[in-house]
Design a protein around this motif. Sequence first.
Motif, PDB file in Angstrom:
ATOM      1  N   ASP A  71       0.824  -1.345  -0.022  1.00 33.90           N
ATOM      2  CA  ASP A  71       0.120  -0.016  -0.091  1.00 33.90           C
ATOM      3  C   ASP A  71       0.770   1.297   0.049  1.00 33.90           C
ATOM      4  OD1 ASP A  71       0.776  -0.315   2.746  1.00 33.90           O
ATOM      5  OD2 ASP A  71      -0.936   0.425   3.489  1.00 33.90           O
ATOM      6  N   ASN A  72       1.912   1.168   0.369  1.00 35.74           N
ATOM      7  CA  ASN A  72       2.900   2.395   0.116  1.00 35.74           C
ATOM      8  C   ASN A  72       4.142   2.433  -1.033  1.00 35.74           C
ATOM      9  OD1 ASN A  72       4.419   0.058   1.347  1.00 35.74           O
ATOM     10  ND2 ASN A  72       5.712   1.467   2.651  1.00 35.74           N
ATOM     11  N   ILE A  73       3.758   1.669  -1.974  1.00 42.58           N
ATOM     12  CA  ILE A  73       4.658   1.431  -3.065  1.00 42.58           C
ATOM     13  C   ILE A  73       4.558   3.136  -3.686  1.00 42.58           C
ATOM     14  CG2 ILE A  73       2.436   0.788  -4.686  1.00 42.58           C
ATOM     15  CD1 ILE A  73       4.633  -1.037  -6.228  1.00 42.58           C
ATOM     16  N   ASP A  74       5.761   3.127  -4.337  1.00 43.74           N
ATOM     17  CA  ASP A  74       5.697   4.555  -4.943  1.00 43.74           C
ATOM     18  C   ASP A  74       6.653   4.400  -6.179  1.00 43.74           C
ATOM     19  OD1 ASP A  74       8.786   4.804  -4.287  1.00 43.74           O
ATOM     20  OD2 ASP A  74       7.860   5.757  -2.318  1.00 43.74           O
ATOM     21  N   ASN A  94      -4.026   3.413  -7.989  1.00 47.25           N
ATOM     22  CA  ASN A  94      -4.952   2.550  -7.304  1.00 47.25           C
ATOM     23  C   ASN A  94      -6.185   2.612  -8.256  1.00 47.25           C
ATOM     24  OD1 ASN A  94      -6.734   1.378  -5.379  1.00 47.25           O
ATOM     25  ND2 ASN A  94      -6.005   2.510  -3.561  1.00 47.25           N
ATOM     26  N   ILE A  95      -6.291   1.494  -9.038  1.00 47.31           N
ATOM     27  CA  ILE A  95      -7.485   1.313  -9.884  1.00 47.31           C
ATOM     28  C   ILE A  95      -8.769   1.581  -9.341  1.00 47.31           C
ATOM     29  CG2 ILE A  95      -8.716  -0.110 -11.635  1.00 47.31           C
ATOM     30  CD1 ILE A  95      -5.926   1.088 -12.464  1.00 47.31           C
ATOM     31  N   ARG A 100      -8.082  -2.649  -4.378  1.00 45.04           N
ATOM     32  CA  ARG A 100      -8.175  -3.883  -4.898  1.00 45.04           C
ATOM     33  C   ARG A 100      -7.133  -4.065  -5.840  1.00 45.04           C
ATOM     34  NH1 ARG A 100     -14.630  -4.937  -5.766  1.00 45.04           N
ATOM     35  NH2 ARG A 100     -15.095  -4.806  -3.532  1.00 45.04           N
ATOM     36  N   GLU A 101      -6.747  -3.204  -6.656  1.00 46.10           N
ATOM     37  CA  GLU A 101      -5.609  -3.469  -7.769  1.00 46.10           C
ATOM     38  C   GLU A 101      -4.710  -2.104  -8.108  1.00 46.10           C
ATOM     39  OE1 GLU A 101      -5.852  -6.006 -11.758  1.00 46.10           O
ATOM     40  OE2 GLU A 101      -7.055  -4.005 -11.738  1.00 46.10           O
ATOM     41  N   ILE A 102      -3.544  -2.379  -8.254  1.00 49.08           N
ATOM     42  CA  ILE A 102      -2.558  -1.415  -8.465  1.00 49.08           C
ATOM     43  C   ILE A 102      -2.075  -1.588  -9.783  1.00 49.08           C
ATOM     44  CG2 ILE A 102      -0.283  -0.419  -7.626  1.00 49.08           C
ATOM     45  CD1 ILE A 102      -1.231  -1.329  -4.970  1.00 49.08           C
ATOM     46  N   GLU A 103      -2.104  -0.355 -10.624  1.00 46.16           N
ATOM     47  CA  GLU A 103      -1.445  -0.453 -11.818  1.00 46.16           C
ATOM     48  C   GLU A 103      -0.047   0.291 -12.023  1.00 46.16           C
ATOM     49  OE1 GLU A 103      -3.337   0.168 -16.284  1.00 46.16           O
ATOM     50  OE2 GLU A 103      -2.617   2.139 -15.419  1.00 46.16           O
ATOM     51  N   LEU A 104       0.937  -0.491 -12.472  1.00 48.78           N
ATOM     52  CA  LEU A 104       2.305   0.265 -12.606  1.00 48.78           C
ATOM     53  C   LEU A 104       2.673   0.410 -13.955  1.00 48.78           C
ATOM     54  CD1 LEU A 104       3.976  -2.265 -10.015  1.00 48.78           C
ATOM     55  CD2 LEU A 104       2.809  -0.067  -9.493  1.00 48.78           C
ATOM     56  N   LEU A 105       3.015   1.628 -14.293  1.00 46.92           N
ATOM     57  CA  LEU A 105       3.643   1.859 -15.553  1.00 46.92           C
ATOM     58  C   LEU A 105       5.078   1.562 -15.325  1.00 46.92           C
ATOM     59  CD1 LEU A 105       1.366   4.645 -17.102  1.00 46.92           C
ATOM     60  CD2 LEU A 105       1.356   2.096 -17.552  1.00 46.92           C
TER      61      LEU A 105
END
Length: 113
Positions: A71-74, A94-95, A100-105
Amino acid sequence: MIQAGKKIHKVILQSPAGSRDAVGERVTTWTNVATVWASIEPLSVRDAFLAAQAHASTTHRVRIDWSTDVDNIDGSWRVLFGSRVLVIDGAPRNIGERNREIELLCTEGLRSE
């Protein structure tokens, strides 16, 4: 939201830690934070063009399930996918703001500092 069956890649999320060496150069070490299942997709030409408006070299979209471990990803974190390194470009998304889901580019390769 991507179905659980689509998250078929096991990845390791790492956060940076660092110190200075004897001559004052920054030395970055990486700490494994979580091992998770992910959906990894290379960006299409159109998606890459749109992503390039914010991040010039974005090559992949990675989606993971939200959890308290991440939850603290950056944008300073990275994704290990086998022997490949995917560097996170910008802030994770945070979609739907639903935790529920995290999108990372991401950009494949090591970050130049």
